[in-house]
Design a protein around this motif. Sequence first.
Motif, mmCIF file in Angstrom:
data_model
loop_
_atom_site.group_PDB
_atom_site.id
_atom_site.type_symbol
_atom_site.label_atom_id
_atom_site.label_comp_id
_atom_site.label_asym_id
_atom_site.label_seq_id
_atom_site.Cartn_x
_atom_site.Cartn_y
_atom_site.Cartn_z
ATOM 1 N N LEU A 1 0.852 -1.194 0.000
ATOM 2 C CA LEU A 1 0.000 0.000 0.000
ATOM 3 C C LEU A 1 0.884 1.239 0.000
ATOM 4 O O LEU A 1 1.830 1.342 0.806
ATOM 5 C CB LEU A 1 -0.892 0.000 1.242
ATOM 6 N N PRO B 1 -3.754 6.378 -8.161
ATOM 7 C CA PRO B 1 -4.775 5.396 -7.760
ATOM 8 C C PRO B 1 -5.128 4.411 -8.883
ATOM 9 O O PRO B 1 -5.401 3.239 -8.600
ATOM 10 C CB PRO B 1 -5.963 6.278 -7.383
ATOM 11 N N THR C 1 -3.544 0.926 -9.169
ATOM 12 C CA THR C 1 -3.943 -0.149 -8.263
ATOM 13 C C THR C 1 -4.344 -1.384 -9.052
ATOM 14 O O THR C 1 -5.201 -1.321 -9.936
ATOM 15 C CB THR C 1 -5.111 0.306 -7.375
ATOM 16 N N GLN D 1 -0.068 -7.674 -4.947
ATOM 17 C CA GLN D 1 -1.037 -6.576 -4.912
ATOM 18 C C GLN D 1 -0.329 -5.237 -4.726
ATOM 19 O O GLN D 1 0.507 -5.084 -3.835
ATOM 20 C CB GLN D 1 -2.036 -6.785 -3.782
ATOM 21 N N THR E 1 -1.561 -1.332 -4.141
ATOM 22 C CA THR E 1 -2.698 -0.464 -3.854
ATOM 23 C C THR E 1 -2.199 0.952 -3.641
ATOM 24 O O THR E 1 -1.328 1.191 -2.805
ATOM 25 C CB THR E 1 -3.464 -0.937 -2.615
ATOM 26 N N VAL E 2 -2.745 1.876 -4.423
ATOM 27 C CA VAL E 2 -2.370 3.290 -4.323
ATOM 28 C C VAL E 2 -3.579 4.041 -3.789
ATOM 29 O O VAL E 2 -4.582 4.201 -4.486
ATOM 30 C CB VAL E 2 -1.913 3.851 -5.677
ATOM 31 N N SER E 3 -3.465 4.495 -2.561
ATOM 32 C CA SER E 3 -4.602 5.132 -1.917
ATOM 33 C C SER E 3 -4.127 6.012 -0.775
ATOM 34 O O SER E 3 -3.129 5.720 -0.119
ATOM 35 C CB SER E 3 -5.563 4.067 -1.382
#
Length: 121
Positions: A11, A87, A90, A116, A118-120
Motif C-alpha cells: 500500500l 490510484p 492499483t 497486490q 494499492t495506491v490510496s
Amino acid sequence: QVQLVESGGGLVQPGGSLRLSCAASGSMFRINSMGWYRQAPGKERELVATITPTGSTNYADSVKGRFTISRDNAKNTAYLQMNSLKPEDTAIYYCKAEARHLIRGSLYDYWGQGTQVTVSS
C-alpha cells in the motif's frame, strides 16, 4: 518448470514509489524476455512493461516516464521501479517470463502468483 517469485507490492500513497522484484528459477531453461502485467478489478490483464535479455524495453503508454523495468541476467531477476504512483495503478501485478528449454528448444511462458499494489490515501 520455471518458478517465478514476486515481491515488493503493498500500500502506498498517491505520488509514492514501490519496487517490484521477480526472481526466476529453472535449471533446464534459459530465461528470455521478462515482463510485468497487471489486472485491476473488473478489467482484463494488461501489459505494463517488458525487457529482453539485452535490455530492450517496452512500456504501456500509461506508465511511460513513471515506471522503469530492469533486470539482472546473472540472477534471472526482473525489477519494476514504480514512481509517481496514481490510484489507477492499483492492481495485481504479475511477472511473466519466456523461457527456452535447453534440450528441447521449445519456448514456454510462465507466470508468477501476482503481488497486490494499492495506491490510496
